[in-house]
Design an enzyme around this catalytic site. Structure first.
Site, PDB file in Angstrom:
ATOM      1  NE  ARG A 120      -3.171  -0.254   3.115  1.00 58.07           N
ATOM      2  CZ  ARG A 120      -3.420   0.002   4.389  1.00 58.07           C
ATOM      3  NH1 ARG A 120      -2.985  -0.813   5.329  1.00 58.07           N
ATOM      4  NH2 ARG A 120      -4.093   1.071   4.739  1.00 58.07           N
ATOM      5  CB  SER A 152      -0.158   4.575   4.192  1.00 57.69           C
ATOM      6  OG  SER A 152       0.336   3.373   4.769  1.00 57.69           O
ATOM      7  CE  LYS A 184      -2.575  -2.960  13.598  1.00 54.72           C
ATOM      8  NZ  LYS A 184      -3.680  -2.393  12.792  1.00 54.72           N
ATOM      9  CG  ASP A 185      -4.013  -4.313   8.362  1.00 58.31           C
ATOM     10  OD1 ASP A 185      -4.768  -4.127   9.342  1.00 58.31           O
ATOM     11  OD2 ASP A 185      -3.283  -3.423   7.885  1.00 58.31           O
ATOM     12  CB  THR A 235     -10.090   3.863  18.028  1.00 57.51           C
ATOM     13  OG1 THR A 235      -9.763   2.554  17.546  1.00 57.51           O
ATOM     14  CG2 THR A 235     -11.359   3.789  18.864  1.00 57.51           C
ATOM     15  CB  SER A 257      -9.799  -0.870  16.514  1.00 58.38           C
ATOM     16  OG  SER A 257      -9.811  -2.087  17.229  1.00 58.38           O
ATOM     17  NE  ARG A 303      -7.447  -5.343  19.154  1.00 56.03           N
ATOM     18  CZ  ARG A 303      -6.632  -4.484  19.768  1.00 56.03           C
ATOM     19  NH1 ARG A 303      -6.565  -4.454  21.088  1.00 56.03           N
ATOM     20  NH2 ARG A 303      -5.867  -3.669  19.074  1.00 56.03           N
ATOM     21  NE  ARG A 304      -6.057  -0.453  18.978  1.00 60.90           N
ATOM     22  CZ  ARG A 304      -5.399  -0.352  17.834  1.00 60.90           C
ATOM     23  NH1 ARG A 304      -5.933   0.302  16.816  1.00 60.90           N
ATOM     24  NH2 ARG A 304      -4.197  -0.894  17.696  1.00 60.90           N
ATOM     25  NE  ARG A 358     -10.604   3.370   7.916  1.00 59.27           N
ATOM     26  CZ  ARG A 358     -11.125   3.059   6.727  1.00 59.27           C
ATOM     27  NH1 ARG A 358     -12.432   3.095   6.550  1.00 59.27           N
ATOM     28  NH2 ARG A 358     -10.344   2.708   5.731  1.00 59.27           N
ATOM     29  N   GLY A 359      -7.949   6.772   8.006  1.00 58.32           N
ATOM     30  CA  GLY A 359      -6.874   7.430   7.260  1.00 58.32           C
ATOM     31  C   GLY A 359      -5.519   7.026   7.809  1.00 58.32           C
ATOM     32  CG  ASN A 360      -1.985   8.870   6.134  1.00 61.36           C
ATOM     33  OD1 ASN A 360      -2.069   9.761   6.977  1.00 61.36           O
ATOM     34  ND2 ASN A 360      -1.812   9.141   4.857  1.00 61.36           N
ATOM     35  CD  GLN A 397       2.029  10.046   8.480  1.00 59.58           C
ATOM     36  OE1 GLN A 397       1.207   9.317   7.934  1.00 59.58           O
ATOM     37  NE2 GLN A 397       3.169   9.571   8.974  1.00 59.58           N
ATOM     38  CB  THR A 398      -4.991  11.443   7.671  1.00 51.59           C
ATOM     39  OG1 THR A 398      -4.340  11.558   6.408  1.00 51.59           O
ATOM     40  CG2 THR A 398      -6.423  11.962   7.554  1.00 51.59           C
ATOM     41  NE  ARG A 399      -6.029   6.020  11.482  1.00 51.66           N
ATOM     42  CZ  ARG A 399      -6.456   4.828  11.838  1.00 51.66           C
ATOM     43  NH1 ARG A 399      -6.594   4.530  13.120  1.00 51.66           N
ATOM     44  NH2 ARG A 399      -6.753   3.911  10.950  1.00 51.66           N
ATOM     45  CB  CYS A 415     -10.680  -5.583  10.171  1.00 54.24           C
ATOM     46  SG  CYS A 415      -9.158  -5.911   9.281  1.00 54.24           S
TER      47      CYS A 415
END
Length: 311
Positions: free
Chosen positions: A10, A12, A80-81, A125, A127, A129-130, A147-149, A151-153, A242
């Site tokens: 990917r 990112s 994990k993905d 987040t 997730s 799970r979280r 969402r997003g990479n 840096q975006t977050r 996921c």
């Protein structure tokens, strides 16, 4: 002229870090490679949570298409993905050495602690799970989907969307944001997603056997592989992706494998967890045994509720 291994990834910054890391490992073994950037559905659809997109192959499908037709030789993913069941045409041939597994809080507010009920923090987040784990242990904490990479977050957090981001330490560390870590979360409470902290190298099964062997020799970390084989065996039985809040983490001590894992309901009210120990020579059996215990203790009903809620 030597063969050039094509590494699919990917685009990112974090995904590229992983690809360059694999490239470095190959280079140390005397192997040439080049990086091929591929867009995935998970990268393209940023306004919908991962659980709504569908968990299977959100970040892997497009890479697998190119593995199959030979445009790339290997695909590099965050372990994990990776979905628990790969199509029969593919296999994971190597896992890189695992980073620290913890979830962390990332914030410019160093006084932030989720255990303080007087502070109604908002955490970012995406997730399940979280989110479910927070509802179980810290119901006073609110969450917002982000969402997003990375840096975006971080930009969204700085614009006021949330007080902190709930993330995996590995990605934060690899991107050089250690100075923004406000809190390391307890592994018994925030037991990580299967594979968290390792990079998985996937290939098509028809990859040249000699090339496959060279890549494994250069990139695979045997202790991490043993640990992740146990975790992924657990995930495979539960068919977790996921969007399913399951968790597991294996530790290797001498020849003994210690495995903790479980499942938490979406509302956080039910959390089933077990600790098991067994021989490192058969990690899959330990993972399957854990899954059997979780399912028998009410995990089957929780899974059915989750799948019904997400259908």
């Amino acid at each position: 002229m030597s063969y050039v291994i094509k590494i699919g990834t990917r685009g990112s910054k974090l995904a590229l870090w992983q690809a360059y890391h694999v490239e470095d490992l190959l280079k140390k073994a005397g192997l040439e490679s080049e990086i091929v950037i591929i867009d995935t559905k998970g990268d393209q659809v940023l306004d919908v949570s991962i659980s709504k997109i569908g968990s299977k192959g959100v970040f892997t499908q497009e890479l697998e298409d190119q593995l199959l037709d030979g445009r790339i030789d290997i695909a590099v993913h965050s372990a994990k993905d990776m979905q628990s069941n790969l199509d029969e045409a593919f296999e994971i041939i190597a896992f890189t050495e695992r980073e620290k597994e913890n979830d962390i809080l990332l914030s410019k507010n160093k006084g932030l602690s989720i255990s303080d009920p007087s502070q109604p923090w908002v955490l970012g987040t995406s997730s399940t799970r979280r989110i479910a784990t927070l509802k179980h242990f810290y119901p006073h904490v609110k969450t917002v989907d982000v969402r997003g990479n990375l840096q975006t977050r971080i930009r969204k957090m700085e614009e006021g969307l949330c007080d902190a981001l709930l993330l995996a330490y590995a990605g934060v560390h690899r991107m050089g944001y250690d100075d923004l870590i406000a809190e390391y979360l307890d592994l018994d409470e925030f037991t990580p997603a299967v594979g968290q902290g390792s990079v998985a190298i996937e290939s098509a099964k028809n990859l040249d056997p000699s090339l496959r062997s060279q890549i494994i020799q250069a990139c695979n970390h045997s202790e991490t592989e043993t640990r992740l084989r146990a975790e992924r065996a657990y995930l495979r039985v539960l068919e977790g992706g996921c969007s399913i809040p399951v968790f597991a983490m294996a530790k290797l001590e001498n020849d003994q494998l210690k495995l903790i894992g479980g499942i938490v309901s979406l509302d956080g009210k039910q959390r089933i967890t077990f600790h098991l120990q067994g021989s490192s020579s058969d990690p899959e059996s330990l993972g399957q045994e854990l899954a059997s215990k979780v399912l028998s203790a009410g995990g089957k009903e929780i899974l059915e509720q989750i799948k019904k809620a997400q259908s």
